[in-house]
Design a protein around this motif. Sequence first.
Motif, PDB file in Angstrom:
ATOM      1  N   ASP A  81       0.802  -1.222   0.000  1.00 50.30           N
ATOM      2  CA  ASP A  81       0.000   0.000   0.000  1.00 50.30           C
ATOM      3  C   ASP A  81       0.838   1.277   0.000  1.00 50.30           C
ATOM      4  O   ASP A  81       0.413   2.298  -0.540  1.00 50.30           O
ATOM      5  CB  ASP A  81      -0.959   0.018   1.197  1.00 50.30           C
TER       6      ASP A  81
ATOM      7  N   GLY B 292       3.191   0.857  -3.914  1.00 48.17           N
ATOM      8  CA  GLY B 292       1.831   1.353  -4.040  1.00 48.17           C
ATOM      9  C   GLY B 292       1.732   2.688  -4.753  1.00 48.17           C
ATOM     10  O   GLY B 292       2.721   3.411  -4.914  1.00 48.17           O
TER      11      GLY B 292
ATOM     12  N   ILE C 193      -0.648   4.903  -3.638  1.00 45.71           N
ATOM     13  CA  ILE C 193      -1.190   5.828  -2.643  1.00 45.71           C
ATOM     14  C   ILE C 193      -0.123   6.850  -2.268  1.00 45.71           C
ATOM     15  O   ILE C 193       1.060   6.512  -2.130  1.00 45.71           O
ATOM     16  CB  ILE C 193      -1.678   5.067  -1.395  1.00 45.71           C
TER      17      ILE C 193
ATOM     18  N   TYR D 134      -8.727  10.435  -4.771  1.00 45.47           N
ATOM     19  CA  TYR D 134      -8.579   9.086  -5.332  1.00 45.47           C
ATOM     20  C   TYR D 134      -9.789   8.607  -6.136  1.00 45.47           C
ATOM     21  O   TYR D 134      -9.724   7.520  -6.739  1.00 45.47           O
ATOM     22  CB  TYR D 134      -8.286   8.094  -4.192  1.00 45.47           C
TER      23      TYR D 134
ATOM     24  N   TYR E  54      -9.298   4.065  -9.277  1.00 45.26           N
ATOM     25  CA  TYR E  54      -9.353   2.614  -9.155  1.00 45.26           C
ATOM     26  C   TYR E  54     -10.329   1.973 -10.136  1.00 45.26           C
ATOM     27  O   TYR E  54     -10.625   0.776 -10.020  1.00 45.26           O
ATOM     28  CB  TYR E  54      -9.653   2.236  -7.704  1.00 45.26           C
TER      29      TYR E  54
ATOM     30  N   ALA F 231      -7.676   4.236   0.363  1.00 45.59           N
ATOM     31  CA  ALA F 231      -6.457   4.981   0.028  1.00 45.59           C
ATOM     32  C   ALA F 231      -6.404   6.298   0.784  1.00 45.59           C
ATOM     33  O   ALA F 231      -5.334   6.720   1.256  1.00 45.59           O
ATOM     34  CB  ALA F 231      -6.384   5.219  -1.479  1.00 45.59           C
TER      35      ALA F 231
ATOM     36  N   ASP G  92      -3.493   7.732   3.157  1.00 49.14           N
ATOM     37  CA  ASP G  92      -2.978   9.073   2.851  1.00 49.14           C
ATOM     38  C   ASP G  92      -3.053   9.962   4.092  1.00 49.14           C
ATOM     39  O   ASP G  92      -2.090  10.667   4.447  1.00 49.14           O
ATOM     40  CB  ASP G  92      -3.798   9.656   1.703  1.00 49.14           C
TER      41      ASP G  92
ATOM     42  N   SER H 224      -3.943  -5.222  -2.161  1.00 52.25           N
ATOM     43  CA  SER H 224      -3.125  -4.616  -1.117  1.00 52.25           C
ATOM     44  C   SER H 224      -1.964  -5.511  -0.724  1.00 52.25           C
ATOM     45  O   SER H 224      -0.882  -5.026  -0.380  1.00 52.25           O
ATOM     46  CB  SER H 224      -3.965  -4.320   0.129  1.00 52.25           C
TER      47      SER H 224
END
Length: 529
Positions: free
Chosen positions: A42, A48, A50, A233, A237, A291, A295, A357
């Motif tokens: 992640d 990741g 993110i 975000y 996705y 996410a 963050d 993840s």
Amino acid sequence: MKLASIFPCLFAAAFSATAQAEPAAPRPNIILIMADDMGYSDLGCYGGEIRTPNLDNLARRGIQFTQFYNNAKCAPTRASLLTGLYSQQTGSNVLRNCATIAEALGPAGYNCYMAGKWHQQQLPTDRGFLRYFGLADGACNYFNPGAQRPGEPVPGRKSPGEMRRWSIDGQEIHGYTPDDPNFYTTDAFTDYAISYLEDSQTPEKAGKPFFLYLAYTAPHYPLQAPEEDIARYRGKYMIGWDELRAQRRARQVEMGLIDPAWAFPDRDEKSMPWSQADDKEEWDLKMAVYAAMVDRMDQNIGRLLARLRELGQEQNTLIFFLADNGGCAENVNRTPDIPPGTLASYRTVDLPWANASNTPFRKFKSWNHEGGISTPLIACWPDGIEPGGQTDQVGHIIDIMPTCLELAGAEYPAEMNGEAVLPIEGKSLAPVLRGEIREGHEWLFWQHGESRAARQGQWKLVGYGAQAWELYDMKADRGETNNLASADPDRTEAMARKWFEWAKRCNLSKKTVEMVPTPGASRSGEIAN
């Protein structure tokens, strides 16, 4: 001051079981930060997408571990983290026959603080911490953990009317209802952590090192985050979990985190292909909220680090960051008609995204396959660790306690609160931090629920329930795609016997052990009473 100057002084004066000497060099402050239900891939620095610039910067300025393990579940990991013992020895949330890090560091002159998720029966202030604010339980509503506030909807909860246990400096609160309408647990935990940093520098405490344990609940469900973070975000996705897994793995290979020769496990068998998913926008929203939670945690870590710097304590502070288990595939959607993200919702990210993840591994939280027990571990210490390092040396959550004791020049106690303390199981990571090859564990063991595992060197044995043991070569196949149990029955049987020996030593219940198959032998004499 770098490795060459500080480490000889520190380690010459390190702790022993019989004597304690005052180290000649300043002992480091220690900050231990833990995420909750966060997958291996992640963070940006672990492949990741993110946004995690503060954790990525810690990794650049310190060392990243690529083979570090936890206990696959919230409370068991916390028990081992705090004590250096297997959770089966201490109890997952009772902490018996043990000393906590704080109980060992306090007598050595450290001021010990905690903010965040505790998940043990006794409170932190009963086990060596001077100050504590946080959730003493396992999970809660991020915006309002307590009673409904005027003008707001009923907070989303796992069970109707439940009030999770909180505590402030030893006072238990069953249903913490914050007055601030902008309350968010990740922010609040950080606010208190910063106040503890400031407390450690007051005239009566300045000059003494501090230990701060900051345990976030993010990104554990329920999926809830501030709107501005979610917006960052939304739509990202719509590529779906299959493409996300592929992209993350490609970055991990490029970063040198994984061996490109490892076979990449197929999508989990319980996950549909993204092309067959209904309501893709809702799936996108779920992962966007997840996410956003990661963050927001990183933003708060940035706030903490900024204050540490302002207080002049950055250079001689060792910071650890890790997670308590792999990404969570549990489906706990209590508000199916309320979209995830808001105070009134209680939703989970669910299995397909959890599978992404945990890239590049198989399985999830609660499993002892790599996806359940593998965690990022970042260690940063400007005065003590050369920047930009990466290590594939194997470590385990039980190693954090002895590492802290060694660097602090603290003794491991023989007894605590009138109880004999079990010998520590972990091994210090200090040699790894100073760039050396340490003598690692000959064996590591796991068990949670019906899942179980053992690791010896490059070999890992893993199983679930009454299913046969599986054997994997971690050097060639950390994705656990090629089961070698049939090809190497002797090794499988020998490793299984070692697991049974450990289970007996740690007093696993007869019911737990009886379900486990014993290759090539009767269970007679193998079952712990």
